[in-house]
Each structure stands twice: as C-alpha cells, then as structure tokens.
Motif scaffolding. Structure first.
Motif, PDB file in Angstrom:
ATOM      1  N   ASP A  77     -16.910 -22.025 -13.812  1.00  0.00           N
ATOM      2  CA  ASP A  77     -16.490 -20.643 -13.629  1.00  0.00           C
ATOM      3  C   ASP A  77     -16.903 -19.775 -14.818  1.00  0.00           C
ATOM      4  O   ASP A  77     -16.460 -18.647 -14.942  1.00  0.00           O
ATOM      5  CB  ASP A  77     -14.968 -20.567 -13.442  1.00  0.00           C
ATOM      6  N   ARG A  94     -11.736 -18.627  -3.419  1.00  0.00           N
ATOM      7  CA  ARG A  94     -12.901 -18.515  -4.292  1.00  0.00           C
ATOM      8  C   ARG A  94     -14.051 -19.201  -3.573  1.00  0.00           C
ATOM      9  O   ARG A  94     -13.971 -20.381  -3.254  1.00  0.00           O
ATOM     10  CB  ARG A  94     -12.630 -19.177  -5.632  1.00  0.00           C
ATOM     11  N   ARG A 123     -18.166 -20.211  -3.524  1.00  0.00           N
ATOM     12  CA  ARG A 123     -19.247 -20.509  -4.468  1.00  0.00           C
ATOM     13  C   ARG A 123     -20.538 -20.648  -3.677  1.00  0.00           C
ATOM     14  O   ARG A 123     -20.633 -21.471  -2.774  1.00  0.00           O
ATOM     15  CB  ARG A 123     -18.918 -21.799  -5.205  1.00  0.00           C
ATOM     16  N   LYS A 141     -23.883 -23.480 -13.275  1.00  0.00           N
ATOM     17  CA  LYS A 141     -23.753 -24.394 -12.144  1.00  0.00           C
ATOM     18  C   LYS A 141     -22.476 -25.243 -12.249  1.00  0.00           C
ATOM     19  O   LYS A 141     -22.235 -25.880 -13.263  1.00  0.00           O
ATOM     20  CB  LYS A 141     -24.985 -25.303 -12.081  1.00  0.00           C
ATOM     21  N   VAL A 144     -20.171 -16.807  -7.815  1.00  0.00           N
ATOM     22  CA  VAL A 144     -18.778 -17.033  -7.457  1.00  0.00           C
ATOM     23  C   VAL A 144     -18.189 -15.716  -6.964  1.00  0.00           C
ATOM     24  O   VAL A 144     -18.402 -14.663  -7.577  1.00  0.00           O
ATOM     25  CB  VAL A 144     -17.986 -17.552  -8.678  1.00  0.00           C
ATOM     26  N   ASP A 150     -24.670 -20.743  -9.929  1.00  0.00           N
ATOM     27  CA  ASP A 150     -23.849 -20.388  -8.770  1.00  0.00           C
ATOM     28  C   ASP A 150     -23.507 -18.909  -8.840  1.00  0.00           C
ATOM     29  O   ASP A 150     -23.478 -18.323  -9.921  1.00  0.00           O
ATOM     30  CB  ASP A 150     -22.524 -21.160  -8.765  1.00  0.00           C
ATOM     31  N   PRO A 153     -24.384 -21.691  -4.119  1.00  0.00           N
ATOM     32  CA  PRO A 153     -25.293 -22.335  -5.070  1.00  0.00           C
ATOM     33  C   PRO A 153     -26.717 -21.786  -4.972  1.00  0.00           C
ATOM     34  O   PRO A 153     -27.191 -21.464  -3.879  1.00  0.00           O
ATOM     35  CB  PRO A 153     -25.252 -23.802  -4.645  1.00  0.00           C
ATOM     36  N   THR A 155     -19.200 -17.401 -16.855  1.00  0.00           N
ATOM     37  CA  THR A 155     -20.197 -16.403 -16.487  1.00  0.00           C
ATOM     38  C   THR A 155     -21.520 -16.626 -17.212  1.00  0.00           C
ATOM     39  O   THR A 155     -21.570 -17.169 -18.309  1.00  0.00           O
ATOM     40  CB  THR A 155     -19.702 -14.979 -16.791  1.00  0.00           C
ATOM     41  N   ASP A 180     -14.476 -14.111  -5.750  1.00  0.00           N
ATOM     42  CA  ASP A 180     -13.040 -14.151  -5.489  1.00  0.00           C
ATOM     43  C   ASP A 180     -12.801 -13.190  -4.334  1.00  0.00           C
ATOM     44  O   ASP A 180     -13.146 -12.001  -4.433  1.00  0.00           O
ATOM     45  CB  ASP A 180     -12.247 -13.701  -6.714  1.00  0.00           C
TER      46      ASP A 180
END
Length: 135
Positions: free
Chosen positions: A24, A90, A92, A21, A39, A37, A94, A26, A41
């Motif tokens: 970035d 990027r 995100r 959360k 993410v 989250d 949640p 993993t 790209d």
C-alpha cells in the motif's frame, strides 16, 4: 488524488494511487522495469449496497509527457448485497513494467469505478497524483 464520499444511493472512488507491487506504499518514482499496482479505495452507499450485483474498476495509465495511454487494467467482482450498511473496499489493479515510457516521464492513473445493481449502474471517476519514471 481524489477523495469523495458516496451518498446512500451512489458509489465513489474515495482514493486512487499507484503503489509498489503488493503493498500500500505509494509510488513517487517508478523504476522503468518494475511492475506496480494501482489501488482504489471505493465506497458504495447503504441503499445502493442493498441491491448491488457486481462492481468493477478500469484503470488507464497515461503518460502525460507524451499524452498517450500506455497501459490499461480492469478488475471485476460479483458482490453480495448487504442491508443497512455502506460497503467499503480496496481494489487492486496489477500492472507490469511500463512500455512506451522513458526516464523522467510524468505518469498518472485514471480510474472509473462502476457498480451494477439490477438494471441500474453508478459510475465514479478519480485521478491519482502524478508520479515519474526513473531509470
């Protein structure tokens, strides 16, 4: 993990992954009660980016151990066109703590990215690496 490059007239998810959360970093093992989250790209080719109106990503969290979707999240935004340049961003999405998952279950995020430019749309799909649920 998916890595794709958008050509001048397309949009693509270049990478999709689950992250701790607000970071970035993993996720390899996600604590059952912990929010996280997803993410993405993303890239919009320079010609499509000249006429773009909005983009959105829809992410399903799938429990591969039980073959069920256990969460769904969407993020959308209006974006301004830019001349002669690709757009890289990027996004995100949640998520709260996972319901309908047990320790040891294998989880994967599946994302679809949609770009709207006038009456035209472009869609890209990507899958994350799998991760597991911890106790």
């Amino acid at each position: 993990m998916t890595t794709t490059t958008a050509n001048a007239h397309d949009a693509a998810i270049k990478l999709l992954y689950a992250a701790d959360k607000g970071t970035d970093f993993t996720v390899g093992v996600l604590d059952l009660g912990k929010p996280f989250d997803v993410v993405a790209d993303v890239e919009i080719g320079e010609n499509l980016n000249e006429d773009v109106d909005e983009h959105s990503i829809r992410v399903s969290i799938v429990n591969l151990s039980s073959a069920n979707r256990i969460a769904l999240g969407t993020v959308s935004a209006v974006i301004k066109p830019q001349n002669n340049t690709p757009r890289r961003d990027r996004l995100r999405v949640p998520f709260g703590a996972l319901a309908n998952a047990d320790p040891g279950d294998v989880i994967q995020a599946i994302g679809s990215y949609k770009v709207t430019a006038g009456i035209n749309t472009d869609v890209s799909v990507a899958f994350s690496e799998t991760f597991t649920v911890g106790g």
